[in-house]
Motif scaffolding. Structure first.
Motif, short mmCIF file in Angstrom:
data_model
loop_
_atom_site.label_atom_id
_atom_site.label_comp_id
_atom_site.label_asym_id
_atom_site.label_seq_id
_atom_site.Cartn_x
_atom_site.Cartn_y
_atom_site.Cartn_z
N SER A 57 -6.96 4.96 4.96
CA SER A 57 -5.97 3.89 5.07
C SER A 57 -4.88 4.24 6.07
O SER A 57 -4.46 5.40 6.19
CB SER A 57 -5.33 3.64 3.70
OG SER A 57 -4.23 2.76 3.83
N GLU A 58 -4.39 3.23 6.75
CA GLU A 58 -3.25 3.43 7.64
C GLU A 58 -1.98 3.75 6.85
O GLU A 58 -0.99 4.21 7.40
CB GLU A 58 -3.02 2.20 8.53
CG GLU A 58 -2.62 0.95 7.75
CD GLU A 58 -2.49 -0.28 8.62
OE1 GLU A 58 -1.48 -0.39 9.35
OE2 GLU A 58 -3.41 -1.12 8.57
N TYR A 59 -2.01 3.51 5.54
CA TYR A 59 -0.86 3.78 4.67
C TYR A 59 -0.97 5.11 3.94
O TYR A 59 -0.17 5.41 3.06
CB TYR A 59 -0.69 2.63 3.66
CG TYR A 59 -0.54 1.29 4.32
CD1 TYR A 59 0.64 0.94 4.97
CD2 TYR A 59 -1.59 0.38 4.33
CE1 TYR A 59 0.78 -0.29 5.60
CE2 TYR A 59 -1.47 -0.85 4.96
CZ TYR A 59 -0.29 -1.18 5.60
OH TYR A 59 -0.16 -2.39 6.22
N GLU A 77 0.11 2.05 0.01
CA GLU A 77 -0.24 0.67 -0.32
C GLU A 77 -0.87 0.60 -1.72
O GLU A 77 -0.46 -0.20 -2.57
CB GLU A 77 -1.22 0.12 0.71
CG GLU A 77 -1.70 -1.29 0.42
CD GLU A 77 -2.78 -1.74 1.38
OE1 GLU A 77 -2.63 -2.82 1.95
OE2 GLU A 77 -3.80 -1.01 1.54
N ASN A 113 1.02 -8.06 -1.48
CA ASN A 113 0.89 -6.69 -0.99
C ASN A 113 2.24 -6.27 -0.42
O ASN A 113 2.70 -6.83 0.57
CB ASN A 113 -0.20 -6.63 0.09
CG ASN A 113 -0.45 -5.24 0.60
OD1 ASN A 113 0.41 -4.37 0.51
ND2 ASN A 113 -1.63 -5.02 1.15
N SER A 114 2.88 -5.31 -1.05
CA SER A 114 4.22 -4.90 -0.61
C SER A 114 4.19 -4.22 0.77
O SER A 114 5.21 -4.20 1.46
CB SER A 114 4.87 -3.98 -1.64
OG SER A 114 4.12 -2.79 -1.78
N ALA A 115 3.05 -3.70 1.18
CA ALA A 115 2.95 -3.04 2.48
C ALA A 115 2.87 -4.05 3.62
O ALA A 115 3.41 -3.82 4.70
CB ALA A 115 1.73 -2.11 2.52
N THR A 116 2.20 -5.18 3.38
CA THR A 116 2.02 -6.18 4.45
C THR A 116 2.92 -7.39 4.27
O THR A 116 3.10 -8.16 5.21
CB THR A 116 0.56 -6.66 4.51
OG1 THR A 116 0.25 -7.36 3.29
CG2 THR A 116 -0.41 -5.51 4.72
N LYS A 118 2.07 -9.90 2.53
CA LYS A 118 1.17 -11.05 2.42
C LYS A 118 0.53 -11.12 1.05
O LYS A 118 0.35 -10.11 0.37
CB LYS A 118 0.05 -10.94 3.47
CG LYS A 118 0.54 -10.99 4.89
CD LYS A 118 -0.64 -10.84 5.84
CE LYS A 118 -0.16 -10.80 7.28
NZ LYS A 118 -1.26 -10.49 8.19
N GLU A 120 -2.65 -11.23 -0.89
CA GLU A 120 -4.01 -10.76 -0.58
C GLU A 120 -4.84 -10.64 -1.86
O GLU A 120 -4.30 -10.58 -2.96
CB GLU A 120 -3.96 -9.40 0.11
CG GLU A 120 -3.29 -9.41 1.46
CD GLU A 120 -3.34 -8.06 2.15
OE1 GLU A 120 -4.41 -7.40 2.10
OE2 GLU A 120 -2.32 -7.65 2.73
N ARG A 146 -10.40 -6.52 1.85
CA ARG A 146 -10.21 -7.19 3.14
C ARG A 146 -11.53 -7.70 3.73
O ARG A 146 -11.54 -8.35 4.76
CB ARG A 146 -9.53 -6.24 4.11
CG ARG A 146 -8.14 -5.90 3.58
CD ARG A 146 -7.24 -5.32 4.62
NE ARG A 146 -5.89 -5.29 4.12
CZ ARG A 146 -5.36 -4.26 3.45
NH1 ARG A 146 -6.08 -3.19 3.20
NH2 ARG A 146 -4.12 -4.33 3.03
#
Length: 187
Positions: A57-59, A77, A113-116, A118, A120, A146
Motif C-alpha cells: 500500500s502507498e499508505y 489506511e 476512507n479517511s486516507a482519501t 472518499k 469507498e 478497488r
C-alpha cells in the motif's frame, strides 16, 4: 478485559513509529451477541494481521508488525478503518448479507476512507468456526476494495444473514478453521 480460551491473538500490542503511538486496543478479542427472534447467537471475535497491514500500500509505513506466523508493514489506511470494525460487526444482525466464495466469507459496505476522503467499498473477510464450545468469528482481512467483485462487477452470490451462518457453524465439526486464525505472539 475478559480472557477467552481461544487459540488466537487476543490483545494486539500498541506500536510506536517515528514518534507516533498507535493504539491497538480496538482489535482486542471480544464477544458479540446477535438478537434474533428464534436464535440469539454469541460469537467470540478475534482479528487478524491483515486488518491493519499491507506491504504494497502507498499508505504503508516502515514498521513491520509480526503475528507469530509472518510479519507485514502497517498500513495507515487499514489501521484507521480498523477502528470501525467492531461497530460494523456488532450490526451484522441488522440485515447485512454475508457472501461466500470457495475460499472466504465476506460482506461489503460503503464507508468513508479517511486516507482519501472518499466514500469507498470496504470489504471485511471472515472465518466462522467452533472452538472450545464457543462460536468463533475471526476477521481475516478488512480493506478498501478497488477492483474485483462489488467494484468492477456486482456481487453475484447468494448472501446469508448472521443467524443462518450461526446455525451452519454450530453444525460444522469442531476445530475446522483456516490457518490464518492460529496467529500467536512469539514467546
Amino acid at each position: 478485559m475478559k480472557k477467552y480460551q481461544v487459540d488466537s491473538i487476543q490483545v494486539w500490542d500498541d506500536l510506536e513509529h517515528a514518534g507516533t503511538r498507535y493504539a491497538m486496543g480496538h482489535l482486542s478479542c471480544h464477544a458479540v451477541m446477535f438478537k434474533g427472534e428464534k436464535l440469539s447467537p454469541e460469537f467470540v471475535v478475534t482479528y487478524g494481521l491483515h486488518c491493519f497491514t499491507d506491504d504494497n500500500s502507498e499508505y504503508a509505513i516502515a514498521f513491520a508488525y509480526p503475528d507469530g506466523r509472518h510479519e507485514r508493514r502497517v498500513c495507515l489506511e487499514r489501521y484507521e478503518a480498523s477502528k470501525k470494525l467492531r461497530g460494523l460487526l456488532e450490526k451484522l444482525d441488522q440485515g447485512a448479507l454475508i457472501h461466500q466464495t470457495r475460499d472466504e466469507r465476506f460482506f461489503t459496505m460503503k464507508m468513508l476512507n479517511s486516507a482519501t476522503g472518499k466514500l469507498e467499498l470496504y470489504k471485511i473477510c471472515l472465518a466462522f468456526f467452533h472452538e472450545h464450545r464457543l462460536l468463533r468469528m475471526h476477521v481475516t482481512s478488512a480493506f478498501f476494495a478497488r477492483r474485483g467483485e462489488g467494484v468492477d462487477f456486482p456481487v453475484n452470490r447468494k448472501g446469508f444473514n448472521i443467524f443462518k451462518i450461526a446455525m451452519q457453524t454450530r453444525s460444522k465439526p469442531k476445530g475446522l478453521c483456516p490457518k490464518e486464525v492460529r496467529n500467536r505472539h512469539k514467546k
